[in-house]
Design an enzyme around this catalytic site. Structure first.
Site, PDB file in Angstrom:
ATOM      1  N   LEU A  19      57.370  32.159  63.476  1.00 41.76           N
ATOM      2  CA  LEU A  19      55.973  32.501  63.729  1.00 41.76           C
ATOM      3  C   LEU A  19      55.142  31.275  64.079  1.00 41.76           C
ATOM      4  CD1 LEU A  19      55.139  35.155  60.985  1.00 41.76           C
ATOM      5  CD2 LEU A  19      54.819  35.448  63.446  1.00 41.76           C
ATOM      6  N   ASP A  38      55.916  20.311  61.140  1.00 42.96           N
ATOM      7  CA  ASP A  38      57.140  20.943  60.628  1.00 42.96           C
ATOM      8  C   ASP A  38      58.030  19.881  60.011  1.00 42.96           C
ATOM      9  OD1 ASP A  38      58.401  23.959  61.281  1.00 42.96           O
ATOM     10  OD2 ASP A  38      59.849  22.458  60.609  1.00 42.96           O
ATOM     11  N   ASP A  73      54.901  16.257  54.729  1.00 43.07           N
ATOM     12  CA  ASP A  73      54.983  17.365  53.779  1.00 43.07           C
ATOM     13  C   ASP A  73      53.570  17.788  53.399  1.00 43.07           C
ATOM     14  OD1 ASP A  73      55.382  19.117  51.709  1.00 43.07           O
ATOM     15  OD2 ASP A  73      56.658  17.782  50.517  1.00 43.07           O
ATOM     16  N   ILE A  74      53.132  18.928  53.909  1.00 41.94           N
ATOM     17  CA  ILE A  74      51.749  19.361  53.701  1.00 41.94           C
ATOM     18  C   ILE A  74      51.504  19.908  52.303  1.00 41.94           C
ATOM     19  CG2 ILE A  74      51.112  19.634  56.102  1.00 41.94           C
ATOM     20  CD1 ILE A  74      52.336  22.578  53.998  1.00 41.94           C
ATOM     21  N   ASN A 100      50.849  28.166  57.843  1.00 37.86           N
ATOM     22  CA  ASN A 100      51.972  29.069  58.083  1.00 37.86           C
ATOM     23  C   ASN A 100      53.267  28.621  57.408  1.00 37.86           C
ATOM     24  OD1 ASN A 100      53.574  31.076  59.919  1.00 37.86           O
ATOM     25  ND2 ASN A 100      54.500  29.083  60.312  1.00 37.86           N
ATOM     26  N   TYR A 171      57.797  34.652  45.888  1.00 41.83           N
ATOM     27  CA  TYR A 171      57.151  34.756  47.202  1.00 41.83           C
ATOM     28  C   TYR A 171      55.954  35.708  47.144  1.00 41.83           C
ATOM     29  CZ  TYR A 171      56.818  35.865  52.226  1.00 41.83           C
ATOM     30  OH  TYR A 171      56.383  36.060  53.515  1.00 41.83           O
ATOM     31  N   LYS A 175      52.066  34.676  47.928  1.00 40.61           N
ATOM     32  CA  LYS A 175      51.305  35.311  48.994  1.00 40.61           C
ATOM     33  C   LYS A 175      50.080  36.044  48.461  1.00 40.61           C
ATOM     34  CE  LYS A 175      53.649  34.040  52.596  1.00 40.61           C
ATOM     35  NZ  LYS A 175      53.042  33.072  53.549  1.00 40.61           N
ATOM     36  N   THR A 205      61.977  36.657  61.984  1.00 36.37           N
ATOM     37  CA  THR A 205      62.057  35.205  61.863  1.00 36.37           C
ATOM     38  C   THR A 205      63.264  34.875  60.991  1.00 36.37           C
ATOM     39  OG1 THR A 205      60.768  35.005  59.817  1.00 36.37           O
ATOM     40  CG2 THR A 205      59.530  35.106  61.893  1.00 36.37           C
TER      41      THR A 205
END
Length: 303
Positions: A19, A38, A73-74, A100, A171, A175, A205
């Protein structure tokens, strides 16, 4: 293309594949300059490879666009700060942040290890918070300096966060947290010209292909690939543009050719005694209210 994002600088995290890659290419096609973030990790978050980010940058450049890779690394303060700094130092501004990045470590709850919980919460929820924090600090400073922003944030939620998903407790929790973060950010940052929304996508994905292996392949001979990640991008690009003025604090579903405004928790049937209930009264009343309410949506994978 229409040039909907011409002149805008857009940061997309997790943009090397899936995505995120589709979003980065779609923004570039609409005239945006893109920071492609990324780490190039595996599906479970291990390893690392800067190749995917650079490959997306190359695709954009070959098409005549402008992009730069970022491999930090965000989910760390330094990585998130350098992400925003890369946009400002390379292109001189920041207009849109698309959060994302993520990966999966699926287990049933009784088998879910603490490390698997921490890693998934970290990349999804902390990985949304930190870039948002640093971007918001920049936009606040711009507003205080009299330079009004037309800033946009698009967060990536999931149906798993809205309904739950069997085998994905970590997960789903992350989210769901992103939805709450979206609502708070929209309320806090509007004064600085920042609009914040979330999209709950359904697409093919690396993260979904094993779960939906039988249903996500494009039917042979069909022109429309219903589960292509590119189907989600038009809404994300619009939410990341100036054209969505006034839309903030909302969650959208995007799947194939269908867009949905998700309507979350809100008061339903209510009873007020005006005094404290006994446990028996509370139980009897709760059952009556449940009978008057809409049935709960099923958790993914529970049927």
């Amino acid at each position: 293309m229409t040039g909907l994002c011409s002149g805008r600088v857009v940061v997309v995290t997790g943009a090397g594949r899936g995505l995120g890659r589709a979003h980065a290419l779609a923004f570039a096609a609409e005239g945006a300059k893109v920071v492609v973030n990324d780490l190039g990790v595996g599906l479970d978050g291990t390893g690392g490879d800067t190749g995917p980010a650079h490959q997306v940058v190359d695709v954009i450049a070959r098409a005549g666009g402008e992009a730069v890779a970022h491999a930090g690394d965000i989910a760390t303060a330094d990585g998130a700060a350098s992400l925003i700094a890369t946009a400002l130092e390379t292109f001189g501004r920041l207009d849109t942040l698309v959060n994302n990045a993520g990966f999966l470590r699926d287990r049933m709850l009784v088998n879910l290890e603490e490390d698997d919980w921490d890693a998934v919460i970290r990349v999804h929820l902390k990985g949304h918070f930190l870039p948002l924090k640093h971007a918001a600090a920049h936009w606040r400073a711009e507003a205080k300096a009299g330079r009004g922003a037309v800033a946009r944030v698009v967060n990536t939620a999931s149906g798993a966060g809205l309904l739950g998903s069997v085998g994905q407790g970590n997960y789903s929790a992350a989210k769901a947290g992103i939805v709450g973060l979206t609502l708070v950010a929209a309320a806090e940052l509007g004064r600085y010209g920042v609009q914040v929304n979330a999209v709950a996508p359904a697409a093919r994905t690396r993260m979904t292909e094993r779960t939906f292996a039988e249903t996500m392949a494009a039917p042979e001979g069909t022109a429309f690939d219903a589960m292509a990640p590119e189907n989600v991008c038009p809404l994300v690009v619009w939410l990341g543009s100036a054209a969505c003025a006034g839309v903030t604090g909302r969650v959208f579903g995007a799947e194939a050719g269908r867009l949905t405004v998700m309507e979350g928790w809100r008061p339903g049937p209510t009873a007020d005694k005006g005094a404290r209930w006994t446990p028996a009264e509370a139980g009897e009343t709760a059952l009556k209210l449940l009978a008057e309410s809409e049935p709960a949506q099923p958790v993914y994978g529970s049927h």
